[in-house]
Write an enzyme that holds these catalytic residues in place. Sequence first.
Site, mmCIF file in Angstrom:
data_model
loop_
_atom_site.group_PDB
_atom_site.id
_atom_site.type_symbol
_atom_site.label_atom_id
_atom_site.label_comp_id
_atom_site.label_asym_id
_atom_site.label_seq_id
_atom_site.Cartn_x
_atom_site.Cartn_y
_atom_site.Cartn_z
ATOM 1 N N SER A 43 4.603 6.357 2.238
ATOM 2 C CA SER A 43 5.849 6.209 1.502
ATOM 3 C C SER A 43 5.675 6.700 0.070
ATOM 4 O O SER A 43 4.658 6.417 -0.566
ATOM 5 C CB SER A 43 6.237 4.733 1.493
ATOM 6 N N ILE A 46 6.482 3.395 -2.168
ATOM 7 C CA ILE A 46 5.516 2.285 -2.259
ATOM 8 C C ILE A 46 4.165 2.879 -2.639
ATOM 9 O O ILE A 46 3.597 3.674 -1.888
ATOM 10 C CB ILE A 46 5.408 1.546 -0.902
ATOM 11 N N LYS A 82 -24.435 4.655 -8.443
ATOM 12 C CA LYS A 82 -24.565 3.195 -8.579
ATOM 13 C C LYS A 82 -25.890 2.775 -7.942
ATOM 14 O O LYS A 82 -26.089 2.960 -6.740
ATOM 15 C CB LYS A 82 -23.384 2.532 -7.854
HETATM 16 C C1 LIG Z 1 -8.792 -6.022 -7.738
HETATM 17 C C2 LIG Z 1 -9.338 -5.200 -6.612
HETATM 18 C C3 LIG Z 1 -10.567 -4.583 -6.755
HETATM 19 C C4 LIG Z 1 -11.105 -3.837 -5.706
HETATM 20 N N1 LIG Z 1 -12.343 -3.292 -5.844
HETATM 21 C C5 LIG Z 1 -12.895 -2.646 -4.794
HETATM 22 C C6 LIG Z 1 -14.194 -2.084 -4.885
HETATM 23 O O1 LIG Z 1 -14.863 -2.145 -5.918
HETATM 24 N N2 LIG Z 1 -14.688 -1.456 -3.791
HETATM 25 C C7 LIG Z 1 -13.990 -1.352 -2.624
HETATM 26 O O2 LIG Z 1 -14.499 -0.805 -1.647
HETATM 27 N N3 LIG Z 1 -12.738 -1.835 -2.548
HETATM 28 C C8 LIG Z 1 -12.187 -2.478 -3.577
HETATM 29 N N4 LIG Z 1 -10.922 -2.966 -3.463
HETATM 30 C C9 LIG Z 1 -10.176 -2.723 -2.231
HETATM 31 C C10 LIG Z 1 -9.631 -1.307 -2.249
HETATM 32 O O3 LIG Z 1 -8.769 -1.140 -3.348
HETATM 33 C C11 LIG Z 1 -8.885 -1.018 -0.961
HETATM 34 O O4 LIG Z 1 -9.654 -1.416 0.130
HETATM 35 C C12 LIG Z 1 -8.613 0.454 -0.827
HETATM 36 O O5 LIG Z 1 -7.963 0.955 -1.952
HETATM 37 C C13 LIG Z 1 -7.802 0.743 0.399
HETATM 38 O O6 LIG Z 1 -6.490 0.260 0.260
HETATM 39 P P1 LIG Z 1 -5.483 0.558 1.434
HETATM 40 O O7 LIG Z 1 -5.489 2.006 1.703
HETATM 41 O O8 LIG Z 1 -5.766 -0.359 2.555
HETATM 42 O O9 LIG Z 1 -4.070 0.104 0.837
HETATM 43 P P2 LIG Z 1 -3.143 0.774 -0.300
HETATM 44 O O10 LIG Z 1 -3.909 1.534 -1.294
HETATM 45 O O11 LIG Z 1 -2.284 -0.339 -0.809
HETATM 46 O O12 LIG Z 1 -2.238 1.809 0.484
HETATM 47 C C14 LIG Z 1 -1.132 1.389 1.251
HETATM 48 C C15 LIG Z 1 -0.380 2.615 1.742
HETATM 49 O O13 LIG Z 1 0.594 2.194 2.675
HETATM 50 C C16 LIG Z 1 1.818 2.831 2.393
HETATM 51 N N5 LIG Z 1 2.914 1.981 2.860
HETATM 52 C C17 LIG Z 1 3.095 0.657 2.649
HETATM 53 N N6 LIG Z 1 4.247 0.254 3.231
HETATM 54 C C18 LIG Z 1 4.788 1.350 3.825
HETATM 55 C C19 LIG Z 1 5.973 1.597 4.561
HETATM 56 N N7 LIG Z 1 6.869 0.626 4.810
HETATM 57 N N8 LIG Z 1 6.221 2.847 4.992
HETATM 58 C C20 LIG Z 1 5.347 3.857 4.754
HETATM 59 N N9 LIG Z 1 4.204 3.682 4.063
HETATM 60 C C21 LIG Z 1 3.942 2.447 3.601
HETATM 61 C C22 LIG Z 1 1.829 3.032 0.889
HETATM 62 O O14 LIG Z 1 2.698 4.075 0.522
HETATM 63 C C23 LIG Z 1 0.358 3.396 0.656
HETATM 64 O O15 LIG Z 1 0.200 4.772 0.871
HETATM 65 C C24 LIG Z 1 -10.368 -3.689 -4.504
HETATM 66 C C25 LIG Z 1 -9.118 -4.281 -4.377
HETATM 67 C C26 LIG Z 1 -8.603 -5.044 -5.404
HETATM 68 C C27 LIG Z 1 -7.267 -5.705 -5.232
#
Ligand SMILES: Cc1cc2nc3c(=O)[nH]c(=O)nc-3n(C[C@H](O)[C@H](O)[C@H](O)COP(=O)(O)OP(=O)(O)OC[C@H]3O[C@@H](n4cnc5c(N)ncnc54)[C@H](O)[C@@H]3O)c2cc1C
Length: 506
Positions: A43, A46, A82
């Site tokens: 998206s 989002i 690291k």
């Molecule tokens: C404070 C913090 C620190 C962190 N530090 C680390 C670290 O040091 N090392 C590490 O390995 N991980 C860390 N993480 C975790 C890491 O940020 C995530 O695991 C990583 O970024 C993957 O996120 P994700 O892709 O699962 O979700 P997101 O990055 O949130 O991506 C979600 C995706 O889904 C899409 N989406 C959502 N809803 C819809 C919809 N209805 N329709 C279409 N698309 C949609 C969005 O557009 C987006 O593209 C940390 C997290 C936090 C909160």
Amino acid sequence: MNNQLNGPGKILIVGGGTAGWMTAMLLAKAWPGTPSEICLLESSDIGIIGVGEGSTPKMRRFFDGLDIPESQWMPACNATYKCGIRFPQWSTRKGYKSYYHPFFSIHDDSTVRAFANSVAHRRANIDVPAHPDAFFVSNHLANDELAPKPDPELEYQSEYAYHFEAGLIGRFLQERAIASGVTHLIDTVTAVKQHDNGDIARVETKDRGSIAADFFVDCTGFASVLTSKTLGVPFLSYKDTLFNDRAVALPTPLDGRSLPSQTISTALKYGWAWKIPLSNRFGNGYVYASDYIDADGAERELREHIGLNDDSVTARHLKMRVGRVESSWNGNCLAVGLSQGFIEPLEATALMIVQDTVENFITRFTEGHFTDKYRAEFNVKINLIFDSIKDYIFMHYKLNSRNDTNYWVDNRENTHVSDSLRQILDVWDSGGDMLGELRRQGPRLAYSPTSWFCILAGMGRFPRKPKKAKRNTQVSDPDELRRYCEKIVRHFPGHRDTIDAMRAAS
Ligand SMILES: Cc1cc2nc3c(=O)[nH]c(=O)nc-3n(C[C@H](O)[C@H](O)[C@H](O)COP(=O)(O)OP(=O)(O)OC[C@H]3O[C@@H](n4cnc5c(N)ncnc54)[C@H](O)[C@@H]3O)c2cc1C
């Protein structure tokens, strides 16, 4: 699910954060070409979470497995090396106010044995030096701001991981995934339609209408659109053991030419702060518990901690859903990344779990001839990975000796201790066979015995008032160990020079 195909059929990955693009790359590598068809939908309304700058050594295997050299991806992602993580202020015990969790190398074998021997004496209440920092080459590399890339003459390989900019790594992988044939669609999922048997049939989108697929990967972040919202898979919170549920992040400039090669995770009043060196700035953040401090208070404390009084630098405030779904693979849908769960980032394990999940899925799905034959076994394994990492993270809190706030006292006195952890603590405290216990529990522990020894010894979990060591006590001389480590680190280049050279050549 189309089981007739000589492959998994059409796969729709929903979500274009780091988890989505890592998944796309791994699936494209595992099942290249037709009839597999991999499509990633994200998206533009989002955003991605945009944090997550630390990793574990497994990230090396990710890029190596994709044949992407460091010289290509590291400069593009402002990445640095690291060597390990330093933990200041978790313990108040004299001599143990800070310790370092190294990434180990097989070449540490002799010093690991020396460490285990010293720890055994200290647990037996004999006053010998048993702080882990003295025993590991990696600690010296980090202290001296060296890169873990020795000159090839040296027969010592150091294990390491990376720091990188969260937004850039997704973008880099996106380009590579598209180049390798993954279809990229931008739209927002507004509804999800299921077959009669509960499997997902298609997603409805804002602009493109329906998109059907044989298999779906839920990478929608904390929203967990397919797994939690559509399939209703229960979420098991870790709140009873891991209190932190919020974070606030702020960048700061680097200190001149200095470029550390370690993460620093400092305990603050109601949580802990990360300091992560990237090639162009530091990433800082405070992971805290909203039951103990509010967002404004946390931001103030973080600014004070990092000495940032400049209000023009705005902070990002984040909520964290800490725990995991009951099962990551449900019917024809696999949850990967924040949609499947999250353990607070103290040991930077989230992307490691992404990799573990997708790699295990590929293996089990292929072995089962692209059916869900091994789904239950897969789920048991992934759940174990989550729960065992949670135990190790919780150990940091359980072992703390701070009394400055209720937060730390409550953490220490928390009685929600798993049987596995309780057993480890009992054996350690009673002077029992620790290595035997860790080996016995081996398959259900995420961390190596040396990591467990490091955390317990590093936090100073030893009997009080130790007896003076006898003259003939057989433990390693700390000066000798230091000389050994110093001799080895002479063969490693400066971190700043290494990163600058890589960037200049890119
Ligand atoms: C404070 C913090 C620190 C962190 N530090 C680390 C670290 O040091 N090392 C590490 O390995 N991980 C860390 N993480 C975790 C890491 O940020 C995530 O695991 C990583 O970024 C993957 O996120 P994700 O892709 O699962 O979700 P997101 O990055 O949130 O991506 C979600 C995706 O889904 C899409 N989406 C959502 N809803 C819809 C919809 N209805 N329709 C279409 N698309 C949609 C969005 O557009 C987006 O593209 C940390 C997290 C936090 C909160």
